[in-house]
Design a protein around this motif. Structure first.
Motif, mmCIF file in Angstrom:
data_model
loop_
_atom_site.group_PDB
_atom_site.id
_atom_site.type_symbol
_atom_site.label_atom_id
_atom_site.label_comp_id
_atom_site.label_asym_id
_atom_site.label_seq_id
_atom_site.Cartn_x
_atom_site.Cartn_y
_atom_site.Cartn_z
ATOM 1 N N ASP A 210 0.837 -1.211 0.000
ATOM 2 C CA ASP A 210 0.000 0.000 0.000
ATOM 3 C C ASP A 210 0.869 1.257 0.000
ATOM 4 O O ASP A 210 0.631 2.187 -0.762
ATOM 5 C CB ASP A 210 -0.934 0.010 1.209
ATOM 6 N N HIS A 211 1.874 1.231 0.863
ATOM 7 C CA HIS A 211 2.790 2.372 0.919
ATOM 8 C C HIS A 211 3.554 2.513 -0.400
ATOM 9 O O HIS A 211 3.753 3.620 -0.903
ATOM 10 C CB HIS A 211 3.766 2.224 2.085
ATOM 11 N N SER A 212 3.953 1.380 -0.967
ATOM 12 C CA SER A 212 4.689 1.424 -2.236
ATOM 13 C C SER A 212 3.850 2.060 -3.333
ATOM 14 O O SER A 212 4.323 2.923 -4.072
ATOM 15 C CB SER A 212 5.079 0.015 -2.682
ATOM 16 N N ILE A 213 2.599 1.636 -3.420
ATOM 17 C CA ILE A 213 1.724 2.170 -4.473
ATOM 18 C C ILE A 213 1.553 3.677 -4.309
ATOM 19 O O ILE A 213 1.633 4.431 -5.282
ATOM 20 C CB ILE A 213 0.368 1.430 -4.487
ATOM 21 N N LEU A 214 1.372 4.111 -3.066
ATOM 22 C CA LEU A 214 1.235 5.557 -2.803
ATOM 23 C C LEU A 214 2.470 6.316 -3.261
ATOM 24 O O LEU A 214 2.374 7.332 -3.948
ATOM 25 C CB LEU A 214 1.024 5.807 -1.307
ATOM 26 N N THR A 215 3.640 5.813 -2.858
ATOM 27 C CA THR A 215 4.892 6.495 -3.216
ATOM 28 C C THR A 215 5.098 6.490 -4.725
ATOM 29 O O THR A 215 5.501 7.497 -5.313
ATOM 30 C CB THR A 215 6.098 5.832 -2.511
ATOM 31 N N MET A 216 4.802 5.352 -5.354
ATOM 32 C CA MET A 216 4.974 5.275 -6.809
ATOM 33 C C MET A 216 4.039 6.253 -7.521
ATOM 34 O O MET A 216 4.421 6.896 -8.496
ATOM 35 C CB MET A 216 4.729 3.838 -7.280
ATOM 36 N N LYS A 217 2.831 6.379 -7.005
ATOM 37 C CA LYS A 217 1.898 7.343 -7.616
ATOM 38 C C LYS A 217 2.374 8.774 -7.429
ATOM 39 O O LYS A 217 2.234 9.609 -8.331
ATOM 40 C CB LYS A 217 0.490 7.166 -7.033
ATOM 41 N N GLU A 218 2.937 9.064 -6.251
ATOM 42 C CA GLU A 218 3.485 10.402 -6.007
ATOM 43 C C GLU A 218 4.627 10.697 -6.982
ATOM 44 O O GLU A 218 4.721 11.794 -7.530
ATOM 45 C CB GLU A 218 4.011 10.527 -4.569
ATOM 46 N N LEU A 219 5.474 9.701 -7.194
ATOM 47 C CA LEU A 219 6.591 9.872 -8.132
ATOM 48 C C LEU A 219 6.056 10.163 -9.530
ATOM 49 O O LEU A 219 6.531 11.064 -10.223
ATOM 50 C CB LEU A 219 7.469 8.613 -8.158
ATOM 51 N N GLN A 220 5.052 9.404 -9.930
ATOM 52 C CA GLN A 220 4.491 9.600 -11.263
ATOM 53 C C GLN A 220 3.797 10.952 -11.391
ATOM 54 O O GLN A 220 3.794 11.551 -12.461
ATOM 55 C CB GLN A 220 3.547 8.453 -11.608
ATOM 56 N N LYS A 221 3.215 11.432 -10.293
ATOM 57 C CA LYS A 221 2.610 12.770 -10.318
ATOM 58 C C LYS A 221 3.667 13.828 -10.583
ATOM 59 O O LYS A 221 3.402 14.840 -11.232
ATOM 60 C CB LYS A 221 1.911 13.065 -8.975
ATOM 61 N N LEU A 222 4.868 13.583 -10.048
ATOM 62 C CA LEU A 222 5.976 14.507 -10.304
ATOM 63 C C LEU A 222 6.434 14.438 -11.760
ATOM 64 O O LEU A 222 7.097 15.332 -12.251
ATOM 65 C CB LEU A 222 7.190 14.145 -9.431
ATOM 66 N N GLY A 223 6.112 13.306 -12.411
ATOM 67 C CA GLY A 223 6.554 13.101 -13.782
ATOM 68 C C GLY A 223 7.690 12.103 -13.894
ATOM 69 O O GLY A 223 8.197 11.823 -14.977
ATOM 70 N N VAL A 224 8.093 11.549 -12.747
ATOM 71 C CA VAL A 224 9.178 10.563 -12.721
ATOM 72 C C VAL A 224 8.601 9.198 -13.101
ATOM 73 O O VAL A 224 7.449 8.889 -12.805
ATOM 74 C CB VAL A 224 9.805 10.509 -11.300
ATOM 75 N N LYS A 225 9.398 8.377 -13.775
ATOM 76 C CA LYS A 225 8.931 7.050 -14.182
ATOM 77 C C LYS A 225 9.400 5.965 -13.212
ATOM 78 O O LYS A 225 10.427 6.102 -12.560
ATOM 79 C CB LYS A 225 9.422 6.741 -15.601
ATOM 80 N N VAL A 226 8.623 4.905 -13.174
ATOM 81 C CA VAL A 226 8.925 3.804 -12.261
ATOM 82 C C VAL A 226 9.030 2.506 -13.060
ATOM 83 O O VAL A 226 8.199 2.224 -13.922
ATOM 84 C CB VAL A 226 7.828 3.663 -11.182
ATOM 85 N N SER A 227 10.063 1.733 -12.766
ATOM 86 C CA SER A 227 10.287 0.482 -13.487
ATOM 87 C C SER A 227 10.445 -0.678 -12.503
ATOM 88 O O SER A 227 11.001 -0.504 -11.421
ATOM 89 C CB SER A 227 11.565 0.627 -14.332
ATOM 90 N N ILE A 228 9.954 -1.853 -12.890
ATOM 91 C CA ILE A 228 10.220 -3.048 -12.078
ATOM 92 C C ILE A 228 11.500 -3.682 -12.591
ATOM 93 O O ILE A 228 11.606 -4.038 -13.764
ATOM 94 C CB ILE A 228 9.112 -4.113 -12.201
#
Ligand code: C2E
Ligand code: CA
Ligand code: CA
Ligand code: CA
Length: 279
Positions: A160-178
């Motif tokens: 849950d915390h990971s999803i929140l943080t990843m969404k915050e990063l994406q809101k900034l415009g940063v990309k997330v990769s597995i």
């Protein structure tokens, strides 16, 4: 000697004593490695398999230890996590990678992005988002050029915390990769709920591409799944031309590996780029 019934007995051999001393030595030096400027980054290009062009680089951490020489990241990053210096080191990695990338963009090496590995502990610390924001600002780098690589196990430790943080990063415009995709245990349902922009097929699958009949099917399945989820797919650990060609035929978008380019120090990278060898 082993005590009867005891299950916590440790045998000290000279070899183990050596290992303990080595660990102690590494641990002690690791605390000051950053200040002593013993850490540096190498960069390994990611290429678009269709056009052959470099679209970005992965930053890979190196430690030049005064007595031991070059220490591999897998030897000291887990230790840095354990002794609580990964936050500081990790922040430095993000900052340096952003600065270097902006510098290369300014030098005309193309609209390169950069991928940075993030450890679990670093990702979970409360100040993590601010570290990213500060690094981008300090480098004047557009957020879309930064990708953060997280392993499945990092993401699933506190989903849950990971999803929140990843969404915050994406809101900034940063990309997330597995990273290392396929080696963890993410089920398909997890994958659908994770806000990711790309996945990197672990190099173990790439090395089995031709040797193992299942290897081919697995890679093909991951690529088509990525397409279905509308995320970019990167193959890591591409070591031969045959692997690169197979991946291109399977419509894998991006690749990275020794066949394309090994990780390079900045100065060597710049030499290659100005001689046109990286594109
Ligand atoms: P990773 O993120 O999976 O990085 C890929 C590793 O594969 C790198 O090893 C790279 O040098 C190596 N590699 C690249 N192309 C090939 C190839 O064609 N064949 C093979 N066999 N290997 C290839 P490296 O640099 O030793 O890094 C190992 C791991 O250490 C990384 O695995 C990553 O998990 C971690 N790491 C590296 N830098 C950082 C960092 O700045 N922060 C954190 N938290 N972890 C890092
Ligand atoms: Ca990685
Ligand atoms: Ca990987
Ligand atoms: Ca790995």
């Amino acid at each position: 000697s082993k005590q009867q019934g005891g299950n916590q007995v440790t045998y000290y051999s000279p070899d183990m004593k050596g290992k303990v001393l080595l660990r102690f030595e590494i641990e002690n030096h690791l605390r000051t490695a950053l200040q002593k400027k013993e850490l540096f980054l190498c960069y390994q290009p990611l290429v678009d398999l269709k056009t052959g062009r470099v679209t970005g680089n992965e930053a890979l951490l190196r430690w030049n230890h005064p007595h031991l020489g070059l220490v591999a990241p897998l030897e000291f990053i887990p230790l840095a996590e354990e002794i609580g210096v990964i936050e500081e080191i990790g922040a430095w990695v993000i900052q340096s990678a952003c600065l270097q990338t902006k510098d290369w963009q300014r030098k005309g090496f193309g609209s390169l992005g950069v991928s940075v590995n993030v450890s679990a502990r670093q990702f979970r610390e409360p100040g993590f988002l601010q570290v990213v924001i500060d690094a981008l600002k300090q480098a004047s780098l557009e957020p879309e050029y930064l990708t953060l690589e997280l392993t499945e196990s990092t993401m699933l430790q506190n989903i849950d915390h990971s999803i929140l943080t990843m969404k915050e990063l994406q809101k900034l415009g940063v990309k997330v990769s597995i990273d290392d995709f396929g080696t963890g245990y993410s089920s398909l349902s997890y994958l659908r709920s994770l806000p990711i922009n790309s996945l990197k097929i672990d190099k173990s699958f790439i090395s089995n591409l031709q040797t193992d009949s299942n290897g081919f099917s697995i890679v093909r399945a991951i690529i088509s799944m990525g397409r279905g989820l509308e995320v970019e797919v990167v193959a890591e650990g591409v070591e031969t031309q045959e692997q690169a060609e197979l991946l291109r035929e399977m419509s894998c978008q991006y690749a990275q590996g020794f066949f394309i380019q090994k990780p390079l120090q900045s100065s060597d990278y710049e030499k290659g780029a100005s001689e046109g060898q990286l594109t």
